[in-house]
Design a protein around this motif. Structure first.
Motif, PDB file in Angstrom:
ATOM      1  N   ASN A 190      -7.607   3.372   7.800  1.00  7.39           N
ATOM      2  CA  ASN A 190      -7.419   4.716   7.457  1.00  7.39           C
ATOM      3  C   ASN A 190      -8.018   5.295   8.844  1.00  7.39           C
ATOM      4  OD1 ASN A 190      -5.830   4.860   5.268  1.00  7.39           O
ATOM      5  ND2 ASN A 190      -7.710   4.893   4.102  1.00  7.39           N
ATOM      6  N   THR A 199      -3.804   3.906   0.339  1.00  4.14           N
ATOM      7  CA  THR A 199      -4.357   3.179  -0.609  1.00  4.14           C
ATOM      8  C   THR A 199      -3.600   1.923  -1.327  1.00  4.14           C
ATOM      9  OG1 THR A 199      -3.099   4.615  -2.126  1.00  4.14           O
ATOM     10  CG2 THR A 199      -5.297   5.427  -1.435  1.00  4.14           C
ATOM     11  N   LEU A 200      -4.531   0.819  -1.518  1.00  2.00           N
ATOM     12  CA  LEU A 200      -3.801  -0.370  -1.983  1.00  2.00           C
ATOM     13  C   LEU A 200      -3.043  -0.271  -3.481  1.00  2.00           C
ATOM     14  CD1 LEU A 200      -3.576  -3.487  -1.719  1.00  2.00           C
ATOM     15  CD2 LEU A 200      -5.603  -3.861  -2.924  1.00  2.00           C
ATOM     16  N   ASN A 201      -1.823  -0.514  -3.648  1.00  2.00           N
ATOM     17  CA  ASN A 201      -1.079  -0.902  -4.749  1.00  2.00           C
ATOM     18  C   ASN A 201      -1.352  -2.014  -5.385  1.00  2.00           C
ATOM     19  OD1 ASN A 201      -0.032   1.837  -4.288  1.00  2.00           O
ATOM     20  ND2 ASN A 201       1.876   1.020  -3.198  1.00  2.00           N
ATOM     21  N   VAL A 214       0.964  -1.291   0.115  1.00  2.00           N
ATOM     22  CA  VAL A 214       0.070   0.089  -0.048  1.00  2.00           C
ATOM     23  C   VAL A 214       0.758   1.102   0.043  1.00  2.00           C
ATOM     24  CG1 VAL A 214      -1.980  -1.169   1.085  1.00  2.00           C
ATOM     25  CG2 VAL A 214      -0.240   0.095   2.412  1.00  2.00           C
ATOM     26  N   SER A 215       0.385   2.200  -0.454  1.00  2.00           N
ATOM     27  CA  SER A 215       1.007   3.629  -0.498  1.00  2.00           C
ATOM     28  C   SER A 215       0.338   4.551   0.581  1.00  2.00           C
ATOM     29  CB  SER A 215       1.012   4.292  -1.821  1.00  2.00           C
ATOM     30  OG  SER A 215       1.789   3.636  -2.866  1.00  2.00           O
ATOM     31  N   ASP A 270      -3.061   8.229   5.568  1.00  2.00           N
ATOM     32  CA  ASP A 270      -3.908   7.112   4.996  1.00  2.00           C
ATOM     33  C   ASP A 270      -3.453   6.596   3.748  1.00  2.00           C
ATOM     34  OD1 ASP A 270      -4.699   8.602   2.166  1.00  2.00           O
ATOM     35  OD2 ASP A 270      -4.699  10.280   3.664  1.00  2.00           O
ATOM     36  N   GLN A 315      -0.202   8.532   2.373  1.00  2.00           N
ATOM     37  CA  GLN A 315      -0.171   9.881   2.418  1.00  2.00           C
ATOM     38  C   GLN A 315       0.041  10.220   3.995  1.00  2.00           C
ATOM     39  OE1 GLN A 315      -0.037  11.736   0.141  1.00  2.00           O
ATOM     40  NE2 GLN A 315      -0.122  10.062  -1.682  1.00  2.00           N
ATOM     41  N   LYS A 358     -10.278  -3.119  -0.424  1.00  2.00           N
ATOM     42  CA  LYS A 358     -10.590  -1.765  -0.568  1.00  2.00           C
ATOM     43  C   LYS A 358     -11.785  -0.991   0.107  1.00  2.00           C
ATOM     44  CE  LYS A 358      -8.447  -1.573  -5.313  1.00  2.00           C
ATOM     45  NZ  LYS A 358      -8.485  -1.405  -6.629  1.00  2.00           N
ATOM     46  N   ILE A 414      -9.066  -1.267   3.890  1.00  2.00           N
ATOM     47  CA  ILE A 414      -8.427  -0.168   4.075  1.00  2.00           C
ATOM     48  C   ILE A 414      -9.376   1.090   4.907  1.00  2.00           C
ATOM     49  CG2 ILE A 414      -7.676   1.716   2.389  1.00  2.00           C
ATOM     50  CD1 ILE A 414      -6.021  -0.571   2.255  1.00  2.00           C
TER      51      ILE A 414
END
Length: 473
Positions: A434, A396-398, A380-381, A394, A383, A426, A430
Motif C-alpha cells: 500500500n 486488503t487481503l481476501n 486481494v481487493s 490500497d 480500492q 496483513k 500489505i
C-alpha cells in the motif's frame, strides 16, 4: 496562462495503427468550452505583443505627381476578441472563428513629394469588425507528441479608420486612400501570420504531454496515440496506448488490450477510462523486473504481536525446526512466480497473485539455512482513487491458500501455518504494498493541468475517471 484548447488539439493527430487502446480519453463540450475561454485569453495577450512591420510605397497623386509614403513604428495599444467559437467538424477536426474583433494601433507617418517637400507626424488607427477563421492542422512530432499549425486562415477587416496628427489636412486627403488600402492589405495578411505564430507556439506547451511518463526506477507508462481520434459534434475521443514498460526494455506482454467503450457522460469536462490491460501490463513489468519480491523480517511485525518470526514460534508447529535450529531468528522471502492478474468488475477490483514463500533460519554468523518453500495463492481487493494527476490505490487481503513445495525439516501440515502467514501478510506485506500504491501512477496530462471535482467508477474491464480541469498560469 495555459494556451488554447490543447486537449482538443490532440484530437487531430493523424495516426492509424490497428492496436486497441489501454486508455481512452473523452473531452466533452464542457471541456471544449473551458479550453476556448482559456485559449482566447491567451491569444488576446499574445496578439497584443506582436510587432507590425513598417510599410512604404509610391503612388501618383493628382495634381502633385509621385508621393512617397512610409508608416513606421506601429504598435498595438489595444486589442479585443469579444466573440469566438471553437467548432468540431465530425471526422475532420477543429475550426476556430473570431467575430467582431478590434485593434487599435499607433505609429508614425512620413511623406515626400515634388522631390523636395517632406512632411511627417503620427497617426492612430482603429480596426473594427475584424473576422478571423482558421482550421488547425496537427501532426505527430518525432517522439510521438502532437505538433500544431494553422491552415486556411482568412481575416477580413470590416472598417478601418485612420487619424493623422501633424501636417496639413489637404495632404492627408491626398494620400489617405492609398494608406488605407496598404494598411488593410498588410493587416489582413499579418493577422493570419501572427495567428499562425501563436498556434505554433503551442508546441512548446504540447511537449509537456507525458507521452512517456516515468513511474519509478523500474517502469514508465506510454501514452502515445494508437488510432485516429473520433471527432463528433459534441466530443473528442482519444485512444492512447496506456501500457507499462520496463525502463530501457520495451517488451510486449503475452496479452493484448481488449476493446472497451466509454459510456455517455456529460457532467465533467474530461473522462478517462483506464483498462485492466494497463494494470496488468504493470504486473508484467514488475514481475519480469524481479520487483515483486520481499524479504520479511521480525522487525516488520508489530512489537505487540505474540507471534514472532523465529524458530520458537515455527517450532511449535514444526518440531524439527525447534530441534535443529533452536533460538534463532528467521527470515521469509516472498516472491511471485507468475504475473499477477488484475480484474475490474462493477464496483470491484481484484488482484490474484501466485508466488512462493521461502523460510530461512538466520545462523549466528548471518548464514541463511533454508527450512521450507511454500506455494501461495492470494487474492486481494483494491480500492482505487485519484490523487493529483495520478491513479493510486490500497489493497486488503481476501483469502490465501498454501501448499508445501519443498521441506528441509521433514513433512508437516501446512494448514497449521495458515494463521501465522495470514497475519504476516496483513501486518508486514500489505502495508508495504500500500505504501507503494499510495505513490500513484501518472494519468495522461499536460504540464500545468490539475484535476478537480474528480469522480471514479469501477466498471467491467476498466476504471472510469470523470473530472473537470484547471490550468495554472
Amino acid at each position: 496562462m495555459f494556451p488554447w484548447y490543447q486537449l482538443a488539439l490532440l484530437a487531430l493527430i493523424p495516426m492509424t495503427l490497428g492496436v486497441n487502446p489501454g486508455v481512452k480519453v473523452r473531452l466533452t463540450e464542457k471541456g471544449i468550452e473551458y479550453g476556448r475561454q482559456i485559449g482566447m485569453a491567451f491569444l488576446q495577450q499574445k496578439l497584443k505583443t506582436i510587432k507590425v512591420p513598417d510599410i512604404s510605397g509610391t503612388e501618383r497623386v493628382a495634381p502633385i505627381g509621385k508621393v512617397q509614403y512610409s508608416l513606421s513604428r506601429m504598435v498595438i495599444v489595444n486589442l479585443g476578441l469579444p466573440e469566438s467559437a471553437l467548432g468540431l467538424v465530425p471526422g475532420s477536426g477543429v475550426n476556430l472563428s473570431i467575430q467582431k474583433a478590434f485593434i487599435s494601433l499607433h505609429g508614425n507617418w512620413k511623406v515626400k513629394y515634388l522631390r523636395i517637400i517632406k512632411n511627417s507626424g503620427s497617426f492612430d488607427l482603429e480596426v473594427n469588425g475584424l473576422t478571423i477563421t482558421t482550421a488547425i492542422s496537427i501532426k505527430s512530432d518525432d517522439v510521438g507528441r502532437p505538433a500544431v499549425s494553422s491552415v486556411n486562415c482568412v481575416s477580413i477587416i470590416g472598417s478601418l479608420d485612420i487619424k493623422f496628427h501633424s501636417g496639413t489636412s489637404w495632404l492627408y486627403n491626398l494620400f489617405s486612400e492609398f494608406i488605407d488600402k496598404a494598411l488593410r492589405d498588410l493587416l489582413q495578411k499579418q493577422i493570419c501570420h501572427l495567428l499562425a505564430d501563436a498556434i505554433s507556439e503551442l508546441n512548446l506547451h504540447l511537449k509537456t504531454l507525458n507521452v512517456l511518463a516515468p513511474v519509478d526506477k523500474y517502469a514508465e507508462i506510454e501514452y502515445s496515440m494508437v488510432s485516429s481520434p473520433a471527432v463528433s459534434k459534441s466530443s473528442i475521443d482519444l485512444n492512447l496506448k496506456g501500457e507499462f514498460y520496463r525502463i530501457g526494455q520495451h517488451q510486449e506482454p503475452p496479452f493484448s488490450a481488449m476493446r472497451f467503450s466509454l459510456p455517455p457522460q456529460v457532467n465533467n469536462m474530461l473522462y478517462a477510462g483506464v483498462s485492466a490491460f494497463t494494470a496488468n501490463s504493470a504486473g508484467f513489468v514488475y514481475n519480469r523486473a524481479g520487483a515483486i519480491s520481499l524479504y520479511i523480517t521480525d522487525d516488520m511485525i508489530p512489537p505487540s504481536s505474540p507471534i514472532r518470526l523465529n524458530t520458537r514460534t515455527f517450532g511449535a508447529f514444526i518440531p524439527e525446526i525447534a530441534k535443529r535450529f533452536p533460538a534463532l531468528m528467521m527470515k521469509l522471502l516472498a516472491k511471485t512466480v507468475k504475473d499477477p492478474i488484475i480484474t475490474f468488475e462493477p464496483n470491484n477490483v481484484t488482484l490474484q497473485a501466485t508466488g512462493t514463500v521461502t523460510a530461512y533460519a538466520i545462523q549466528l554468523n548471518a548464514t541463511l539455512s533454508p527450512l521450507f518453500v511454500l506455494n501461495m495463492e492470494a487474492s486481494v481487493s483494491a480500492q482505487v482513487y485519484v490523487t493529483g494527476t495520478k491513479l493510486a490505490g490500497d489493497v486488503t487481503l481476501n483469502k490465501m491458500g498454501m501448499t508445501l513445495e519443498t521441506s528441509y525439516v521433514g513433512d508437516f501440515e501446512v494448514r497449521f501455518l495458515d494463521s501465522i502467514f495470514s497475519m504476516i501478510l496483513k501486518v508486514a506485506v500489505i502495508p508495504m504494498v500500500n505504501a507503494h500504491l499510495e505513490k500513484g501512477y501518472p494519468l495522461p496530462s499536460l504540464g500545468k493541468m490539475s484535476l478537480v471535482n474528480t469522480k471514479l467508477q469501477i466498471l467491467k474491464g476498466y476504471v472510469l475517471v470523470g473530472t473537470d480541469l484547471q490550468f495554472r498560469g
